[in-house]
Design a protein around this motif. Structure first.
Motif, mmCIF file in Angstrom:
data_model
loop_
_atom_site.group_PDB
_atom_site.id
_atom_site.type_symbol
_atom_site.label_atom_id
_atom_site.label_comp_id
_atom_site.label_asym_id
_atom_site.label_seq_id
_atom_site.Cartn_x
_atom_site.Cartn_y
_atom_site.Cartn_z
ATOM 1 N N ASP A 1 -8.891 6.033 3.667
ATOM 2 C CA ASP A 1 -9.219 7.462 3.581
ATOM 3 C C ASP A 1 -10.139 7.838 4.735
ATOM 4 O OD1 ASP A 1 -9.428 10.086 2.430
ATOM 5 O OD2 ASP A 1 -11.434 9.514 1.749
ATOM 6 N N ARG B 1 -5.382 10.260 13.111
ATOM 7 C CA ARG B 1 -5.571 10.204 11.664
ATOM 8 C C ARG B 1 -4.404 9.483 10.988
ATOM 9 N NH1 ARG B 1 -5.724 14.829 6.994
ATOM 10 N NH2 ARG B 1 -7.091 13.708 5.548
ATOM 11 N N GLU C 1 -4.011 6.865 7.709
ATOM 12 C CA GLU C 1 -3.174 7.189 6.555
ATOM 13 C C GLU C 1 -2.165 6.084 6.299
ATOM 14 O OE1 GLU C 1 -3.201 12.084 6.628
ATOM 15 O OE2 GLU C 1 -1.721 11.005 7.842
ATOM 16 N N ARG C 2 -1.520 5.591 7.355
ATOM 17 C CA ARG C 2 -0.538 4.512 7.182
ATOM 18 C C ARG C 2 -1.200 3.206 6.759
ATOM 19 N NH1 ARG C 2 1.244 6.567 12.033
ATOM 20 N NH2 ARG C 2 0.560 4.698 13.136
#
Length: 240
Positions: A147, A138, A142-143
């Motif tokens: 989403d 995940r 995120e980086r």
């Protein structure tokens, strides 16, 4: 009423590239590898391929281990297999750990964000099925500013069965209703072709493997494209 629309993605290799992994190896032991005519890329590919092999064999023999554990164990053996006669004098365990850590720094492929946006705008729910631990995987999204809700991640660690065993895909398929539109998308032909066997519609992208080697997988791939956004377009068109 028609069912809902879903696309389940493989992540590592499909949505993210291995460049950061190869670059991390190069920073830690690259000059020493080159002195033996081994590039960081060739070592990195061989190391993770060896780890995938043992990971799969352990799963088949009902001794499933998380991929990260297998990968760490295979580092020195891989060096030896590539011609480093005394791998433990060539590199330390701390250096091995540094190289492995760079696997957590992988970055999203160009086009992943656009691909997901196209699918979501067309009414698809996007899922991920991975052999990696969900926290690490995940983090790639995120980086990369994409989403990806935690509830939409599925991990082989949960069932203790590695892809491409057909049983690894069945829990994902079982989440959906019979009249739902259900796609599996990957840049590994072995992965998406196995998902097709359990009942998914298949979307393959050549962005990683370049050559599909389709002749050995014995499956008709409904979508076959060279980029993730183009693959999304074809999935949308084929689902209308």
């Amino acid at each position: 009423m028609p069912g809902q629309k879903h696309v389940v993605f493989d992540v590592v290799g499909t949505c993210v590239s291995f460049d950061a992994f190869y670059n991390g190896i190069d920073k830690v032991i690259g000059p020493r590898l080159l002195a033996r005519n081994i590039t960081a890329r060739s070592f990195g590919f061989t190391w993770m391929t060896a780890a995938e092999l043992e990971f799969t064999f352990l799963s088949i023999s009902e001794r499933y281990k998380p991929y990260k554990e297998v990968m760490l164990a295979l580092f020195f053996r891989t060096l030896y297999m590539m011609g480093v006669e005394d791998p433990r004098s060539f590199a330390t365990e701390a250096e091995r750990n540094q190289c492995a850590q760079s696997y957590s720094d992988l970055e999203l492929r160009p086009g992943t964000k656009e691909c997901f946006a196209k699918l979501r705008d067309a009414g698809f729910t996007v899922w991920c099925l991975t052999t990696g631990d969900v926290t690490r995987v995940r983090g790639y999204f995120e980086r990369g500013g994409v989403d990806m809700p935690l509830v939409n991640f599925l991990s082989c660690d949960t069932a203790g069965i590695a892809k491409p065993a057909l049983a690894a895909y069945k829990p994902a398929l079982a989440r959906f209703k019979d009249d739902d539109v259900k796609w599996f998308a990957a840049a590994h032909m072995w992965d998406v072709s196995a998902a097709v066997k359990v009942g998914f519609r298949g979307a393959y992208c050549t962005v990683y493997e370049k050559e599909s080697c389709a002749e050995i997988f014995d499956v008709d791939m409904e979508v076959h494209e060279d980029s993730l956004p183009a693959m999304a377009d074809k999935v949308i068109a084929a689902s209308s």
